[in-house]
Design an enzyme around this catalytic site. Sequence first.
Site, PDB file in Angstrom:
ATOM      1  N   CYS A  59      77.846   1.189  -9.303  1.00 21.52           N
ATOM      2  CA  CYS A  59      78.077   0.626  -8.113  1.00 21.52           C
ATOM      3  C   CYS A  59      76.901  -0.209  -7.553  1.00 21.52           C
ATOM      4  O   CYS A  59      77.148  -0.608  -6.572  1.00 21.52           O
ATOM      5  CB  CYS A  59      78.495   1.962  -7.013  1.00 21.52           C
ATOM      6  SG  CYS A  59      77.163   2.983  -6.783  1.00 21.52           S
ATOM      7  N   CYS A  93      88.477  19.281 -10.076  1.00 22.00           N
ATOM      8  CA  CYS A  93      89.298  18.146  -9.473  1.00 22.00           C
ATOM      9  C   CYS A  93      89.001  17.141 -10.569  1.00 22.00           C
ATOM     10  O   CYS A  93      89.885  16.131 -10.684  1.00 22.00           O
ATOM     11  CB  CYS A  93      89.081  17.815  -8.124  1.00 22.00           C
ATOM     12  SG  CYS A  93      87.597  16.611  -7.826  1.00 22.00           S
ATOM     13  N   LEU A 110      64.235 -11.112  -3.254  1.00 19.67           N
ATOM     14  CA  LEU A 110      63.967 -10.768  -4.721  1.00 19.67           C
ATOM     15  C   LEU A 110      64.796  -9.478  -5.073  1.00 19.67           C
ATOM     16  O   LEU A 110      64.638  -8.292  -4.517  1.00 19.67           O
ATOM     17  CB  LEU A 110      62.725 -10.528  -4.978  1.00 19.67           C
ATOM     18  CG  LEU A 110      61.750 -11.788  -4.683  1.00 19.67           C
ATOM     19  CD1 LEU A 110      60.101 -11.826  -5.119  1.00 19.67           C
ATOM     20  CD2 LEU A 110      62.503 -13.280  -5.456  1.00 19.67           C
ATOM     21  N   ASN A 127      68.214  -1.651  -2.382  1.00 19.56           N
ATOM     22  CA  ASN A 127      67.898  -1.793  -0.974  1.00 19.56           C
ATOM     23  C   ASN A 127      69.007  -3.018  -0.655  1.00 19.56           C
ATOM     24  O   ASN A 127      69.745  -2.831   0.432  1.00 19.56           O
ATOM     25  CB  ASN A 127      66.566  -2.383  -0.866  1.00 19.56           C
ATOM     26  CG  ASN A 127      66.236  -2.487   0.513  1.00 19.56           C
ATOM     27  OD1 ASN A 127      67.228  -2.364   1.263  1.00 19.56           O
ATOM     28  ND2 ASN A 127      65.119  -3.313   0.770  1.00 19.56           N
ATOM     29  N   GLN A 155      97.949  16.172  -0.277  1.00 22.49           N
ATOM     30  CA  GLN A 155      98.228  17.533  -0.411  1.00 22.49           C
ATOM     31  C   GLN A 155      99.602  17.920  -0.076  1.00 22.49           C
ATOM     32  O   GLN A 155     100.065  18.737  -0.329  1.00 22.49           O
ATOM     33  CB  GLN A 155      97.328  18.307   0.227  1.00 22.49           C
ATOM     34  CG  GLN A 155      95.954  18.383   0.062  1.00 22.49           C
ATOM     35  CD  GLN A 155      95.039  19.031   1.029  1.00 22.49           C
ATOM     36  OE1 GLN A 155      94.148  18.416   1.612  1.00 22.49           O
ATOM     37  NE2 GLN A 155      95.019  20.375   0.919  1.00 22.49           N
ATOM     38  N   PHE A 184      90.590  19.654   0.283  1.00 25.45           N
ATOM     39  CA  PHE A 184      90.205  20.501   1.172  1.00 25.45           C
ATOM     40  C   PHE A 184      90.902  20.771   2.555  1.00 25.45           C
ATOM     41  O   PHE A 184      90.055  20.889   3.640  1.00 25.45           O
ATOM     42  CB  PHE A 184      88.565  20.613   1.285  1.00 25.45           C
ATOM     43  CG  PHE A 184      87.939  20.186  -0.034  1.00 25.45           C
ATOM     44  CD1 PHE A 184      87.825  21.189  -0.918  1.00 25.45           C
ATOM     45  CD2 PHE A 184      87.276  19.155  -0.464  1.00 25.45           C
ATOM     46  CE1 PHE A 184      87.349  20.981  -2.234  1.00 25.45           C
ATOM     47  CE2 PHE A 184      86.714  18.963  -1.840  1.00 25.45           C
ATOM     48  CZ  PHE A 184      86.753  20.110  -2.437  1.00 25.45           C
ATOM     49  N   ARG A 229      89.432  23.660   4.432  1.00 26.31           N
ATOM     50  CA  ARG A 229      89.155  24.767   3.660  1.00 26.31           C
ATOM     51  C   ARG A 229      88.828  25.786   4.450  1.00 26.31           C
ATOM     52  O   ARG A 229      87.532  25.970   4.893  1.00 26.31           O
ATOM     53  CB  ARG A 229      88.463  24.609   2.562  1.00 26.31           C
ATOM     54  CG  ARG A 229      88.376  25.775   1.581  1.00 26.31           C
ATOM     55  CD  ARG A 229      87.632  25.323   0.494  1.00 26.31           C
ATOM     56  NE  ARG A 229      87.640  26.274  -0.933  1.00 26.31           N
ATOM     57  CZ  ARG A 229      87.096  25.939  -2.019  1.00 26.31           C
ATOM     58  NH1 ARG A 229      86.234  24.770  -2.263  1.00 26.31           N
ATOM     59  NH2 ARG A 229      87.489  26.169  -3.087  1.00 26.31           N
ATOM     60  N   GLU A 277      90.447  29.698  -0.185  1.00 26.12           N
ATOM     61  CA  GLU A 277      89.736  29.551   1.055  1.00 26.12           C
ATOM     62  C   GLU A 277      88.844  30.784   1.803  1.00 26.12           C
ATOM     63  O   GLU A 277      87.863  30.547   2.193  1.00 26.12           O
ATOM     64  CB  GLU A 277      90.914  29.332   2.077  1.00 26.12           C
ATOM     65  CG  GLU A 277      91.889  28.109   1.585  1.00 26.12           C
ATOM     66  CD  GLU A 277      92.433  27.668   2.956  1.00 26.12           C
ATOM     67  OE1 GLU A 277      92.471  28.235   4.137  1.00 26.12           O
ATOM     68  OE2 GLU A 277      93.358  26.549   2.825  1.00 26.12           O
TER      69      GLU A 277
END
Length: 1296
Positions: free
Chosen positions: A57, A97, A243, A249, A750, A781, A889, A1228
């Site tokens: 990314c 997951c 640059l 950054n 969910q 969750f 949760r 939970e």
Amino acid sequence: EQAFTLPAVLISLTVTSVRLTGTKSGCGGGGCGACTVMVSRYQPATKTINHFSANACLLPLCQLHGAAVTTVEGIGSTKTQIHPVQERIAKAHGSQCGFCTPGMVMAMYALLRNKPQPNMDDITEALAGNLCRCTGYRPIVDGCRTFCQETNCCKVNGNGNCCMNRGNQTDETEREPPQLFDKDEFLPLDPTQELIFPPELILMAEKETPQTLTFDGERIRWVSPVSLEELVLLKTENPKAPLVMGNTNIGPDIKFKGVFHPLIISPTRVLELFEVSHTPTGVWVGAGCTLAELRSLLQKLVPQFPEEKTELFRALIQQLGNLGSVQIRNVASLGGQVISAYPNSDLNPVLAAGRCKVSVISNGGRREVPLDQDFFVSFCKTILKPEEIIVSVFIPFTRKGEFVRVFRQAPRKETSFATVTSGMRVFFSEGSRVVQDVSVYYGGMGATTLSASKTCAAIATRPWDEETLSRAYDVLLDELVLHPSAPGGKVEFRRSLSLSFLFKFNLEVLQELREMNVIKEELPEKIQPLPRDIQPGLQEFQHVSKGQSEQDPVGRPIMHRSAISQATGEAVYCDDMPHTDGELFLSLVTSARAHAKIIGLDVSEALRLPGVVNVITAEDIPGVKVRESFGYQEELLAQSEVSCVGQIVCAVVADTREHAKRGAYAVKISYEDLPDPAFTVEEAVEKSSFFEPQRKLERGNVTEAFQTVDHIYEGEVRMGGQEHFYMETQSMLVVPVGEETEFNIYVSTQWPSLTQETVAETLGIPSNRVTCHVKRMGGAFGGKVTKTAILAGITSVAAWKTNRAVRCVLERGEDMLITGARHPVGFMKDGRIVAADLQYYTNAGNVVDESLLVAEKIVLHMDNAYNIPNLRGSGAACRTNLPSNTAFRGFGVPQSLLVVENMINDVAMVLGRPADQIREINMYKGPSVTHYKFEFSPENMLRCWEECKVKSEYSARRRAADQFNQQSRWKKRGMSIIPIKYGIAFAESFLNQAAALVHIYKDGSVLVTHGGTEMGQGIHTKMQQVASRELHIPPRRSTSVKPAPTRSPTPNACQTLYQRLKPIREKKPKGSWESWFISHWILQVKKRKHTFDYFLCIYGVTMVVSCASSEETTGSETSHRSLHLICKIFPIFNIFVLQTVRTDIVMDIGRSVNPSVDIGQIEGAFMQGLGLYTMEELKFSPSGVLYTRGPSQYKIPAVCDVPLQFNVFLLSDTHNPHAIYSSKGIGEPVLFLGSSVFFAIKDAAAAARSESGLVGPFTLNSPATPEKACMACASPFTQKIPASKPGSFKPWALNI
């Protein structure tokens, strides 16, 4: 060949163009590791190939000329052969997951390509930049541990039991303890079989003459020069052009802050920026060298020189190990760290203190500039001219008698920006304690890296002793002053840290002087680092019965059915679905005000931008514009008024993600602020701003009981919110079918039926026109219920209006902004609590969501494990102008029980007795009734408590911790043992429905459609096991992939189908499953009057079971755990480093259907609870703007936070007659057990306070972050900091 919007990053290519969707986008800023890939480059000078992990990314596509990129699909797949890394993480149960799994795989794969036989330090370092919200990391570490050569002991063979402990066993027939996995079954790692570097790239690198590369986008030009002269010319002509080396950054600034640069210069091919030259006084390191290369260089240099010359080198190595993740250090450059001049930089303070300098070049020539107090002039600005370029950095040797140290405090031990950082150097002439030279620099204490020059002047030319340093502390306190409203907050903590760092430097220098025989006096204990090696833990569970068929998978540790495909990147998540022809992307426009009228909405500029197709407003909604819940209304799109920052106002639809985002930025909203917004609970209570009704419950007579008790104590504890931080953000794709206004919704939710209902109501069509598809979720969750439905409704309006497929995938910052988060006692001298009055106030936010249910759950669970005869509680959901909070949760129980356990702790402190004794005295015993009249037996709860004390060696460890605290001045240990009683069910019976549909096909294969959605908890895996047992077939023949509206009684359906085959089975007892079913099918066809050639789905049974509305219909979930940890809490100097040394959990889950899944859920929930109670902190500005919108600001637990020994014991011989196979819900309850870390910290803080003569109850609010824990210790340095007068300033952040 595909056109990308510059500056495009690698993940945009892998996902959209070449369809390598295994590389996941979790945060977009290099903070979660989900997008980790391996980059390989050929070095013609050395004829070597360099492999390194990196974040896709952040990697600019334009920088990858000549590089080979390996994604998770490239190392193995189910269609060819899986790689040992993929296999071991999957079979060690390290994937739940699965959204983070490809990144974990690639981080480990890159390590093995460079070091095929790593040690545990290598593994934990490689995984430090990868976050996981599901597993708790232990199974991932255990799977990777199998690559370590030093771990041949069978303790790592899946369950931590060592053969050395079995010497006393005499019964030859005694069964071996069951294991979660067997490492002997794993594929061996053969480095000779890895992918080769493409030969054509080698030829290109050796023969091709480097040429300047130029890439032109819609608005940006990217230039990559090949010579220093050309670079200087470009920079002279374009002094404002940045640059870009590692893009760590500039990339996030462009993506998240909307910074625009028409020209970007990338000097990654300018060789002069990577040169290293050695001199008699030090080493010049090229500014283009990555931080990883710098660290490696210094590590090679240290053994080549005397220790006295490498003080600065070793300090830099230490600091580089804490700076970012491996993926970040592999690309971030040394020059970039210097020139970015961040105020909390880790490197700049030590470079400045170490007398380093930079060599810069411009069209005016070269010059050398010292890195000193004059170099950093303001926020992110240096003394260098815009056209000057840093070519190299000089790192000098140190002299004999010169000492350099670095210090940092951060919200998390690793991969976290520092709160305060410091570099300190002192020089003594030989044999003397008189200071010849000293320099002290701080980061995080102002807008720039600061020099404590006045403090240094107070120390220089004086002897290094207590008198000199005492004077220096006072000077430093006056020199480094932070305004109470300073950005970043934590003002008192940061000021105390500046004193603490200097004090710690003093102790370390005194130790050095004593070792050199310069001083003779006795010194306090030498400060040693905390242990960090993660040891193999114990996972104890019951064997299946001896008579159980090998074909029956129930009770066995079966691998998650999608684990392999998740590890290979083949598992499909919502945003992995291929783009359809003409598909559009939707980007949301949210409110920038917390409480205001909308007086204008101008979309004209957005509609003029290229690629923008339409803007969706409330007026475009053809159906219901306002949804109602609990008697309160919520607008899908705000029309006339907004009530929080982040409320959705409209949405922009465009042909690409980038165009939609630009369009959203271009929408202009005019506001008129409304008076008196409420942000905090106190403000809501003052205004009586509540969502009604408030929940109240009472047992006994609390008022009368207070008149008869020996002691009355009133206390208060505050608890912060928690972001779900599921790895896959909110994602959905709405596709118009093309006839009768039908829509297919592919969504990560969910509650599919709520999404279906919302879309239908929003579009004004029947629900049968909307089909909702949920394959899997990358975590949820509780956060993918109500808000997901609303987002799907908005997206469906865009699809309806444009008649094209529309995709909506929130970025991490949007997701965190929009979706919301988690939401006096009387006692006797002997410790019996006879009366308690508990008042709970929750910050619900701007709309009701599920806050009333959460308040209800809070009150129902306020007894926890304790039989308090007179108990009164009330729960109020406060209506404020923050984004609405939602289900999470635990659903209110973690909030409720923290108050109860804190009450128990305070009672123990008042009486001066151990907290575990007070807990035991007040526990339920014998046949019991809760305050809401539920009858239950606490037998298993008490068994868990006693077993936990035995297995954790609690008494011996308690004595050892007390003895350690008496002997140790600088470190303190804390312990706690916490119980929980948790009821599984909703109070409303309709929410407890269940349904399953089982199909048996003509070839004997089975399809189970059930009411659960797969979000990592392994529900499909367990359904497969259940169907396999009930149908007496191998698991591979049954599949469960399709969620139905509610949860599942799958065994009932399977039993019915199996009984239908009884006549055939009796007639052909030795027949196969296939022969039984085909015979049954033929028989049924003959009975019918009509047959259909296309009829493949022969029989299905749908069953709906309604459960009673009792809070604990499935039995009382009972679990206990003991935690033994060391907190490095310094009562004199306020530095805080937490290390959880050992965790023991004993959990009653009935009979486990799948121990590997259940233990994984326990460990994952515990680590999420550890985050809730010790580090995860939501920060809002005074105007209600969420500051913490990503992993760089919001810290969830990482590998470094895993207990060094993590033991889980499933209570044996326990049954639950109310549930399938005597199982119990476990996802939970365990989250609350993370509070044991909170109470262990509080225990350690109490030991630190006793050093200052402070005893009795004290306030420590949750989360117990380093700031709160250190301030609670009330050290002398903390007490030196003058408190700011409330009301005299505007705080940087609200106290939520």
